[in-house]
Design a protein around this motif. Structure first.
Motif, PDB file in Angstrom:
ATOM      1  N   LEU A   1      -2.824 -20.839   5.549  1.00 21.21           N
ATOM      2  CA  LEU A   1      -3.440 -19.686   5.954  1.00 21.21           C
ATOM      3  C   LEU A   1      -2.544 -18.377   6.326  1.00 21.21           C
ATOM      4  N   VAL A   2      -1.271 -18.796   6.423  1.00 24.33           N
ATOM      5  CA  VAL A   2      -0.237 -17.654   6.782  1.00 24.33           C
ATOM      6  C   VAL A   2      -0.265 -16.500   5.412  1.00 24.33           C
ATOM      7  N   PRO A   3      -0.114 -17.056   4.259  1.00 25.34           N
ATOM      8  CA  PRO A   3       0.286 -16.076   3.309  1.00 25.34           C
ATOM      9  C   PRO A   3      -1.079 -15.254   3.236  1.00 25.34           C
ATOM     10  N   VAL A   4      -2.268 -15.745   3.245  1.00 25.87           N
ATOM     11  CA  VAL A   4      -3.841 -14.811   3.032  1.00 25.87           C
ATOM     12  C   VAL A   4      -3.645 -13.988   4.422  1.00 25.87           C
ATOM     13  N   GLY A   5      -3.166 -14.437   5.596  1.00 22.58           N
ATOM     14  CA  GLY A   5      -3.238 -13.651   6.631  1.00 22.58           C
ATOM     15  C   GLY A   5      -2.144 -12.385   6.646  1.00 22.58           C
ATOM     16  N   LEU A   6      -0.985 -12.549   5.942  1.00 24.28           N
ATOM     17  CA  LEU A   6      -0.131 -11.364   5.522  1.00 24.28           C
ATOM     18  C   LEU A   6      -0.590 -10.480   4.718  1.00 24.28           C
ATOM     19  N   VAL A   7      -1.289 -11.012   3.620  1.00 21.75           N
ATOM     20  CA  VAL A   7      -1.947 -10.041   2.727  1.00 21.75           C
ATOM     21  C   VAL A   7      -3.189  -9.314   3.308  1.00 21.75           C
TER      22      VAL A   7
END
Length: 152
Positions: free
Chosen positions: A38-44
């Motif tokens: 879930l970290v990459p989507v949160g960064l986006v």
């Protein structure tokens, strides 16, 4: 746009791996994998990916990183030169102090006995005439020799 798509694909793959891990009844590992996924989507969604991608392709940003690197290099060089100067000034003072005292001080306990100063000779055991009379005192002689050897 491309970075956001890649981050979404990585998150989807990670969530798929987490689902397979949970199917194998490894729930703790599955939860950890889902958290990482879930970290990459949160960064986006927070805009960090857009900010980083905008920063990477600007030449002024790279010039700024170059200047920061140069500043760090100058700082470390001046510290190294300063340490050499201070280290070189202290060595002659120590040498003069050792010359006045005769020989250089050794790392020995303050109240060290002769065996701890490195005489190198082992104490010879005394011959016993009556073993029963000297037995209690002789039991501690080995301990005393060890303690004297270590300067205690």
């Amino acid at each position: 746009m491309l970075a956001e798509t890649i981050c979404s694909a990585v998150s989807a793959a990670g969530l798929g791996i987490a689902a397979i891990t949970a199917y194998r009844r490894r729930f703790l590992a599955a939860a950890r994998i889902a958290a990482y996924a879930l970290v990459p989507v949160g960064l986006v969604l927070t805009g960090v990916v857009e900010w980083v991608s905008g920063m990477v392709f600007k030449p002024t940003v790279w010039a700024g990183f170059g200047l920061l690197g140069l500043a760090w290099l100058l700082f470390m060089t001046t510290r190294a030169v300063e340490r050499r100067r201070l280290g070189g000034a202290e060595k002659p003072a120590k040498a003069a102090k050792a010359a006045k005292g005769g020989r250089a001080p050794e790392a020995v306990a303050p109240a060290a006995s002769a065996p701890s100063l490195g005489s190198g000779a082992r104490p010879q055991p005394t011959a016993r005439k009556n073993p029963q009379a000297a037995a209690p005192a002789d039991d501690f002689s080995d301990i005393e020799a060890i303690l004297k050897k270590h300067g205690i």
